[in-house]
Design a protein around this motif. Structure first.
Motif, PDB file in Angstrom:
ATOM      1  N   GLU A 130       8.173  -1.646  -1.377  1.00 50.81           N
ATOM      2  CA  GLU A 130       7.631  -0.305  -1.466  1.00 50.81           C
ATOM      3  C   GLU A 130       7.691   0.205  -2.897  1.00 50.81           C
ATOM      4  N   GLY A 131       8.774  -0.131  -3.529  1.00 47.03           N
ATOM      5  CA  GLY A 131       8.902   0.287  -4.915  1.00 47.03           C
ATOM      6  C   GLY A 131       7.762  -0.260  -5.754  1.00 47.03           C
ATOM      7  N   VAL A 132       7.488  -1.512  -5.544  1.00 45.73           N
ATOM      8  CA  VAL A 132       6.403  -2.120  -6.300  1.00 45.73           C
ATOM      9  C   VAL A 132       5.096  -1.434  -5.969  1.00 45.73           C
ATOM     10  N   SER A 133       4.936  -1.151  -4.705  1.00 41.93           N
ATOM     11  CA  SER A 133       3.669  -0.531  -4.330  1.00 41.93           C
ATOM     12  C   SER A 133       3.527   0.844  -4.964  1.00 41.93           C
ATOM     13  N   LYS A 134       4.637   1.463  -5.156  1.00 39.46           N
ATOM     14  CA  LYS A 134       4.563   2.809  -5.732  1.00 39.46           C
ATOM     15  C   LYS A 134       4.427   2.785  -7.240  1.00 39.46           C
ATOM     16  N   TYR A 135       5.318   2.023  -7.814  1.00 40.13           N
ATOM     17  CA  TYR A 135       5.400   2.121  -9.266  1.00 40.13           C
ATOM     18  C   TYR A 135       4.735   0.953  -9.964  1.00 40.13           C
TER      19      TYR A 135
END
Length: 606
Positions: free
Chosen positions: A502-507
DNA sequence: TTTAGGG
DNA sequence: CCCTAAA
């Protein structure tokens, strides 16, 4: 259940010190607990006096216990909510809860948390205790603490929710997971898949609860049946229709007994988790487990952890953990110790300040109810990179160990006395790495809230139950250059992976420090490099394995099978980002360079 | 200090 | 996971 213990003066003092003024709450002094089932019946009336519970009250309480066993979580929750509301209503520093309904409610909650924290205090003889203690206490009465508490609540779920949307599927179970029908062995598998670690606990209920907690991102799993659907626990019995009235019962002088109930502990640990920093979170989790163990459920699990004996490494990490983790809170704890009645307690628990994160088990001799009892304590040791200084030190002086030992010993004694050792202060400062405060997390989660399915899990707090309790395998790897470097291994849990995704998807991939800071604020291990590496692996896995969907899943043992859904997501993200970055560059270049540059790239092909 | 990449 | 070069 037959023992009614009067709260000690020390506790009373503590409460007064912490400024508790709620009309009544229950005190607990687990110190006197001789049997891990329940305890402390004390009544406190308006003026703060402590009155031993009478037999009548005792009976009453027993009735309540029945209730609490079932409804505890709800009580705590509603209490929380109530607290929030009332605090928002009167932010003027008038934390008092006014409606009689609210009063008794929050009162209960407070009592619960209080007791639990007291229990924590006992079980976790660490510096974190006092701070967490105070924290919890405050959260009950002061608004300020409830705010940060609210934030992570959303954030926690928000971060994990987004990606859970792809349900963790354990190949066998799709969509709806029914833990009830699983054998213990299967439960173990699920457990491992969920938390990335094995468990030896044989208690089905415990396993189910644990897993449910992990899967639902919630602690509210006290139901008796476990069917998980859409990341939510489907409860067969009592719906949420239960409306926090029951326990209110409007008793002004309520005597409440708290049993060592998992719900309570879970709730507490979650609450602590809300606004405590990592190490304390860990403590909370450890306590939970430890407590379970004391309920003879996880005895063997604990035993497994006890295997490793303190080594040189241990000493090293110990000192490091002390300086690193302890620093931030040590101030607070010493402070609170300062105004504590006296350090008779402290003497009783020499192990207290050893290390916050120590995972090594130390049995301390404690006096419970007058008997000398060996209480096993689980500490966690912070994983850390080898410190060259130390190793050098140890090499040079044969007495190196001795020095370290004394260093630690000082840690023990530091307690009330100021740290006279300048170097120690220095170390503390140098090493102090204030973990990312929850605030940041809060802020972030606020602004990052995506309108997707986040709302539904909003209220659920996620405590990665596996979290930090998992073992860190330290393997020594001989290196060519003579040294031996230690390889820490910490299996990635499903939730961690999901957070990462999710972090990757966000940032975006590549902004690891951001991701680490925002999505992994609660995992002090997992450096940004770790994230990057993990992502790299995920990428590899996702591309390698997606074609043959069963690839990793059919492989049983090697490592935690990463749910295909996650891998899918990974691949999507990877492709997205690949296309997000490439076209930009190429178009930019192309548009800038125009047709002239075409020749340079591939003259022959065009 | 953080990223990227090799080992 | 660790190490290290490069930014």
């Amino acid at each position: 259940m037959e023992k009614v213990v009067e709260a000690e003066g020390s506790d009373e003092g503590k409460f007064e010190e912490t400024g508790l003024e709620t009309s009544n709450f229950v005190l607990s002094s687990p110190k006197n607990v001789t049997d891990p089932v329940v305890y402390k019946l004390v009544r406190v009336d308006g003026n703060g006096r402590l009155v031993p519970a009478t037999d009548d009250e005792l009976m009453e309480v027993e009735g309540l216990l029945e209730n609490e066993k079932r409804e505890t979580h709800i009580v705590a929750d509603t209490g929380q909510a109530l607290g929030c509301i009332s605090n928002e209503v009167s932010p003027s520093g008038m934390p008092q809860l006014e409606s009689s309904e609210g009063l008794s409610q929050s009162e209960n909650t407070e009592a619960d948390t209080e007791k639990l924290s007291a229990y924590l205090e006992e079980t976790v003889p660490s510096g974190a205790k006092s701070s967490s203690d105070d924290h919890v206490t405050q959260s009950g009465r002061v608004g300020e603490c409830l705010k940060p508490l609210d934030g992570p609540l959303e954030g926690g779920s928000s971060t994990s929710t987004g990606c859970i949307s792809s349900k963790p599927d354990f190949s066998k179970l799709k969509g709806e997971i029914c833990l009830d029908n699983l054998s213990i062995k299967e439960l173990h598998e699920v457990f491992k898949a969920t938390f990335g670690r094995d468990t030896t606990v044989k208690d089905k209920l415990w396993l189910k609860r644990r897993i449910a907690m992990g899967l639902t991102n919630s602690c509210d799993v006290s139901a008796t049946t476990f069917v998980i659907k859409d990341n939510k626990l489907v409860k067969k019995d009592n719906e949420d229709g239960f409306n926090n009235v029951n326990l209110g019962a409007g008793k002004e002088h309520l005597a409440v007994a708290v049993e060592y109930n998992e719900d309570l502990l879970n709730n507490l640990s979650s609450q602590i988790d809300e606004h405590q920093t990592t190490s304390e979170v860990r403590l909370g989790n450890n306590v939970v487990e430890n407590n379970f163990a004391s309920e003879d459920l996880a005895a063997d699990q604990r035993a497994a952890k006890r295997v490793r004996k303190p080594t040189k490494r241990y000493i090293e990490e110990l000192s490091e953990a002390e300086s690193k983790e302890y620093s931030g809170r040590s101030i607070a704890s010493t402070k609170s110790i300062g105004f504590r009645p006296l350090s008779s307690k402290a003497h009783a628990r020499p192990a207290r300040n050893v290390s916050l994160e120590g995972r090594t088990v130390i049995t301390r001799l404690d006096s419970l109810g007058g008997f000398g009892i060996q209480v096993p304590c689980v500490y966690r040791i912070r994983r850390s990179r080898p410190r060259k200084n130390v190793t050098a030190l140890l090499k040079f002086h044969p007495s190196g160990m001795g020095m370290t030992a004394t260093f630690i010993k000082k840690g023990f004694d530091v307690h009330g006395s100021q740290m006279d050792n300048g170097s120690m202060n220095k170390v503390l400062e140098a090493k102090s790495t204030p973990e990312q405060a929850p605030e940041q997390f809060v802020a972030e989660s606020k602004k990052e809230t995506t309108p997707t399915d986040m709302g539904q899990n909003m209220g659920l707090k996620y405590v990665d139950p596996s979290g930090d309790t998992s073992d860190d395998n330290v393997v020594t790897v001989p290196t060519a250059k003579g040294g031996i470097r230690r390889k820490h291994h910490r299996a990635w849990t499903l939730s961690e992976v999901m957070k990462l995704v999710e972090g990757v998807s966000k940032y975006g991939a590549g902004r690891w420090s951001e991701i680490k800071r925002l999505a992994f604020a609660s995992y002090s291990y997992r450096t940004s490099v770790d994230l990057k590496d993990k992502w790299r692996n995920l990428l590899k896995a996702s591309f390698a394995q997606t074609p043959t969907d069963k690839g990793a899943n059919s492989r049983k043992h090697p490592s935690m099978p990463i749910p295909a859904s996650i891998l899918l997501r990974v691949r999507e993200l990877a492709e997205m980002q690949a296309q997000a970055s490439l076209p930009n560059l190429s178009t930019g270049k192309l548009s800038a360079c125009g047709g002239g540059s075409v020749n340079e790239t591939r003259p022959g092909y065009l």
